[in-house]
Design an enzyme around this catalytic site. Structure first.
Site, PDB file in Angstrom:
ATOM      1  N   LYS A  82       1.043   4.029  -3.062  1.00  0.00           N
ATOM      2  CA  LYS A  82       0.650   5.436  -2.933  1.00  0.00           C
ATOM      3  C   LYS A  82       1.826   6.366  -3.286  1.00  0.00           C
ATOM      4  CE  LYS A  82      -3.713   4.894  -1.946  1.00  0.00           C
ATOM      5  NZ  LYS A  82      -4.740   5.355  -2.888  1.00  0.00           N
ATOM      6  N   TYR A  84       0.837  -1.204   0.000  1.00  0.00           N
ATOM      7  CA  TYR A  84       0.000   0.000   0.000  1.00  0.00           C
ATOM      8  C   TYR A  84       0.872   1.255   0.000  1.00  0.00           C
ATOM      9  CZ  TYR A  84      -3.705   3.272   1.377  1.00  0.00           C
ATOM     10  OH  TYR A  84      -4.596   4.333   1.422  1.00  0.00           O
TER      11      TYR A  84
END
Ligand code: NAI
Length: 262
Positions: A170, A166
């Site tokens: 991002k 994650y």
């Protein structure tokens, strides 16, 4: 404090007419931040192409908004054929794109992350937004105008306690944002990102209860400033999508009530 009626919040903060005559694609529009963003744009006079995996929840949004300017497109942003359907539903002129859909259901650190999970997180959080950007650019280049907002995360600004996939995904969203901002600025197209802190959505709850979340999200969300509502994020996204953000390009705007300033 978290307000429990997102529809009322969207109405209360709306800037009437700000998106009049504009078509904006919003992904992840069936829940959380995407739903609040779609609701806000509709309240501000825009036409919304609302994209999400969940046809059922998109139907709820349609019933709630009762707007003739809402087009719902059940679709998977990781499927190239679905990307074509989304752009076809929007028509020739696409003024804006809000890449909100994302997943954060794995908190694995690097020594535990599986190849499968890494690929899945990147497929949704990185490949999907890039494919949509690529698909809307011909319309924006032809019009010499367009606005794109990607949703990053506080996990794009620092190491963070989220999973490695994650966090890396991002950071990649930030790279896409900055590169596109530079490449398309001469063509009248702005590309920005928002970096939310804690937001009261299904994602935050699910992440906390996951095997690797283990309550850490609750600790994070318990920090000051308090957790945001989805509409507060919609306010930041629509600011960048609208002419209010006319001179802002290539920024990664923390929308976290000051959390990242600590
Ligand atoms: P959410 O889980 O409430 O909403 C995400 C929506 O995206 C869901 O409706 C889901 O069905 C949809 N979606 C997931 N995969 C999809 C796919 N392959 N194709 C189409 N739609 C898909 O989550 P939330 O909190 O509204 O998150 C929105 C964005 O904000 C995400 O990119 C997330 O990473 C980011 N974010 C959220 C934070 C939070 O605390 N909630 C903090 C930082 C960033």
């Amino acid at each position: 404090p978290v307000v429990s009626d997102p529809a009322a919040e969207a109405r209360a903060r709306a800037v009437p007419g700000r998106f009049r005559d504009q078509t904006v694609i919003v992904t992840g529009a069936a829940s959380g931040i995407g739903r609040a963003t779609a609701a806000r744009i509709l309240h501000e006079g825009g036409r919304v192409i609302a994209v999400d995996l969940s046809a059922e929840k998109l139907a709820e949004l349609a019933a709630e908004s009762e707007s003739a300017e809402l087009v719902t497109v059940p679709a998977d942003v990781t499927d190239p054929e679905d990307i074509d359907r989304i752009v076809a539903a929007a028509g020739e002129r696409i003024d804006g794109l809000a890449n909100v859909a994302g997943i954060n259901d794995d908190f694995s650190p690097a020594h535990e992350v599986s190849d499968e999970m890494w690929r899945r997180v990147f497929a949704v959080n990185v490949d999907g937004p890039l494919r949509l950007i690529r698909a809307v650019l011909p319309s924006m280049l032809a019009a010499r105008s367009g606005r794109i907002v990607n949703v990053a995360s506080e996990a794009a600004l620092r190491g963070s306690a989220a999973g490695v996939a994650y966090t890396a995904s991002k950071h990649a969203v930030v790279g896409i944002t900055r590169n596109c901002a530079v490449m398309y600025a001469p063509h009248g197209i702005r590309v920005n990102a928002v970096a939310p802190g804690g937001v009261a959505t299904g994602m935050a709850v699910a992440a906390d209860s996951s095997e690797f979340g283990g309550g850490r999200v609750k600790d994070f969300l318990g920090m000051i400033p308090p957790i945001a509502t989805a509409d507060q994020l919609a306010a930041s996204i629509t600011f960048l999508l609208s002419d209010d953000g006319i001179n802002i390009n290539g920024v990664v705007l923390p929308s976290d009530g000051g959390w990242s300033a600590q």
